[in-house]
Design an enzyme around this catalytic site. Structure first.
Site, PDB file in Angstrom:
ATOM      1  N   HIS A  42       0.796  -1.218   0.000  1.00 32.01           N
ATOM      2  CA  HIS A  42       0.000   0.000   0.000  1.00 32.01           C
ATOM      3  C   HIS A  42       0.829   1.268   0.000  1.00 32.01           C
ATOM      4  O   HIS A  42       0.280   2.354  -0.188  1.00 32.01           O
ATOM      5  CB  HIS A  42      -0.883  -0.002   1.244  1.00 32.01           C
ATOM      6  N   CYS A  43       2.126   1.189   0.273  1.00 31.39           N
ATOM      7  CA  CYS A  43       2.917   2.407   0.509  1.00 31.39           C
ATOM      8  C   CYS A  43       3.947   2.701  -0.581  1.00 31.39           C
ATOM      9  O   CYS A  43       3.817   3.656  -1.337  1.00 31.39           O
ATOM     10  CB  CYS A  43       3.624   2.305   1.865  1.00 31.39           C
ATOM     11  N   ILE A  44       4.987   1.886  -0.645  1.00 33.59           N
ATOM     12  CA  ILE A  44       6.151   2.246  -1.452  1.00 33.59           C
ATOM     13  C   ILE A  44       5.837   2.371  -2.942  1.00 33.59           C
ATOM     14  O   ILE A  44       6.338   3.285  -3.600  1.00 33.59           O
ATOM     15  CB  ILE A  44       7.299   1.243  -1.208  1.00 33.59           C
ATOM     16  N   ASP A  68       3.007   5.882  -2.660  1.00 33.43           N
ATOM     17  CA  ASP A  68       3.161   7.168  -1.984  1.00 33.43           C
ATOM     18  C   ASP A  68       4.087   8.148  -2.701  1.00 33.43           C
ATOM     19  O   ASP A  68       3.752   9.341  -2.823  1.00 33.43           O
ATOM     20  CB  ASP A  68       3.649   6.946  -0.552  1.00 33.43           C
TER      21      ASP A  68
END
Length: 555
Positions: A397-399, A402
């Site tokens: 979900h992040c790297i 974002d």
């Protein structure tokens, strides 16, 4: 208390001016005041009409008091003046972040003297630790909007801290799965779910009107990117509008979803103003980025500090009181924008370093060196180096997402970020290099890629989680399939997966029986069995970690 002192809208109690509360604290117990440690560790030029705001630390909630009985808790707060706690005159126009450390008993006394009871009821257990604040004018202390991989653990953490929780999700299927316990959680969170899911203190619902009955609303919804790597803001926009529409006087709204700088202002603050509400007075608003690492049992929720950026110092103070009840440390920055950029820096930092590790892996392969040995050796340096390992790409979900929120915003403002741009370009191309490397290994053994039997082991984006969002394995399987290979996969956590072109693959029950032409190791779960791999099996290890398979090739 002076005649101009404001009043709490809900309780009617007078709220002391910060300077007055500080003076009262200083005169009431000089010994307790001097016992705290005050350390100024950063100074930044800034002026603010709220620069005389004071705040003393919160204390860890009673549920964790015994575990942390001998530990100090820390609140890092942006205040004006380097030594105002000890009575020194603050320099004009200077903001200094100070670190305040106190024992449990001192914190409890300080918190009471600061009249935090105007926000709710502060009690203590027998050990002297402050328990969760309850808000008597609301049915729930906290409403969690979004019960996904962030929202559900967050709800459980604050329920364990003693808060009354309304867990809200628009998906009936998700709510039903939580009620059944059919969700992916680390063991400690699963215990909390089993303990609290049938209790009166945890409501699980799809009824959005429950937001109005909560003293605080924490927004925890996903912020994905599209196929062209542009932010998909629809879910976040809808959640923020829902929170604003249901906002009532006296609430705290906390946005935690990773997003672009200025999002809190655009999606929460300005819509509240459009409703005729005054953010910072009628409703408190902060941005406090989530820091949950799915599957990571090393760092519990309470051990990870919360960064808080409030619309005003009063907003930040309210958030410290709530968020600090379930974590050991909070760090307050001077605006939501600073907190928004903090999360973008954290994950962009990881993305850039992963891209660097991948590049070193390619270099070491060309120079016939073991990149894992090189990284392990470098990691023995006790300063100036942080270990990152190469792999088949990044997922979750992040790297993968974002940094693109930051790059998207910078493109709109015509600001270049060449290093970040190149790192994300390299990361996005890594799955294609996995397929190219497999093709070369097959060719070396006289097998064309088209028609080859390819088995990918592990499709989760990281080990030990049942989550395949943005997983490189999905793209790798699709690329093999599109190239004419007979691609299959083996992952006990995923009975089936759907590829981007729409067709569905199912996990093979017996990987060794398929006699694959090549095995691509993508994700190695803790208990995954690889004993079926024989010395004759062609193996491409994209994890760089299957060292017990001596004949493997690395990416």
């Amino acid at each position: 208390m002076g005649p101009s002192s404001p009043h709490c809208r809900r309780s009617g109690h007078a709220v002391p001016h910060p300077a007055e509360a500080h003076a009262r604290t200083a005169s009431a117990d000089p010994a307790a005041r001097s016992a705290g440690t005050v350390q100024a560790f950063r100074r930044r030029r800034q002026t603010s009409p709220h620069s005389d705001r004071r705040r003393l630390p919160h204390r860890l909630s009673g549920c964790n008091a015994e575990r942390h009985a001998q530990r100090a808790t820390v609140t890092q707060w942006c205040v004006k003046g380097g030594d105002h706690i000890s009575g020194g005159a603050p320099p004009t126009g200077e903001w200094t972040t100070v670190e305040l450390t106190s024992t449990r008993q001192q914190l409890s006394e300080q918190r009471a003297r600061l009249a935090l009871s105007t926000l709710g009821t502060v009690t203590e257990d027998r050990s002297g630790a402050t328990t969760a604040t309850t808000f008597t004018d609301f049915d729930y202390d906290v409403a969690i909007l979004g019960l996904g991989y962030v929202g559900l653990p967050t709800a459980l953490a604050y329920r364990a801290a003693g808060h009354r929780i309304a867990g809200i999700d628009v998906s009936e299927q998700r709510v039903a799965a939580i009620r059944r316990g059919d969700v992916d959680l680390i063991p400690s969170d699963r215990v909390l779910l089993e303990s609290h899911r049938d209790s009166d203190g945890l409501l699980l619902t799809t009824d959005l009107s429950a937001l109005r009955r909560a003293a605080a609303v924490i927004i925890c919804v996903p912020t994905p990117v599209s196929d062209d790597l542009s932010p998909q803001l629809g879910i976040l926009h809808s959640a923020c509008m829902t929170a604003v529409t249901n906002a009532v006087t006296g609430q705290l709204i906390v946005l935690t979803s990773t997003t672009y700088v200025g999002c809190t202002e655009e999606l929460v603050v300005q819509p509240l103003r459009d409703r005729g509400m005054n953010p910072g007075e009628d409703v408190h608003v902060v941005f406090s980025p989530e820091r949950i690492d799915p599957g990571n049992v090393q760092f519990g929720h309470e051990a990870v500090p919360r960064v808080i950026g409030g619309v005003s110092p009063a907003c930040a103070a309210r958030a410290v009181d709530l968020l600090g009840s379930a974590v050991e440390q909070t760090h307050v920055v001077s605006s939501p924008g600073h907190a928004e950029m903090t999360k973008l820096l954290e994950n962009t930092f990881r993305a850039v370093n992963i891209a660097l590790a991948n590049e070193f892996a390619d270099i070491c392969r060309e120079l016939d060196l073991d990149v894992s040995a090189v990284i392990d050796a470098a990691a023995t340096k006790p300063y100036g180096f942080m270990k990152f390992t190469p792999g088949p790409g990044v997922g979750g979900h992040c790297i993968p997402c974002d940094p693109h929120y930051l790059l998207w915003q910078l493109r709109r403002q015509r600001v270049a970020a060449p290093m970040i741009t190149q790192a994300m370009h390299e990361i996005s191309h890594r799955p294609g290099r996995v397929v190219d490397r497999a093709k070369d290994l097959l060719a070396e053994n006289g097998i064309p890629l088209s028609g080859a039997r390819v088995l990918v082991v592990g499709v989760a984006y990281k080990p030990n989680v049942a989550d395949a969002r943005e997983s490189p394995a999905i793209e790798i399987l699709q690329r093999f399939w599109s190239a004419g290979a007979l691609s299959r996969y083996y992952d006990p956590l995923f009975p089936s997966v759907t590829l981007p072109d729409g067709h569905t693959l199912t996990s093979v029950p017996n990987p060794g029986a398929n006699e694959p032409d090549i095995v691509v190791l993508h994700t190695l779960h803790r208990d995954i069995d690889l004993s079926w791999i024989t010395p004759k099996t062609l193996v491409l290890d994209t994890t760089y970690g299957a060292t017990d398979i001596a004949h493997r090739s690395v990416l």
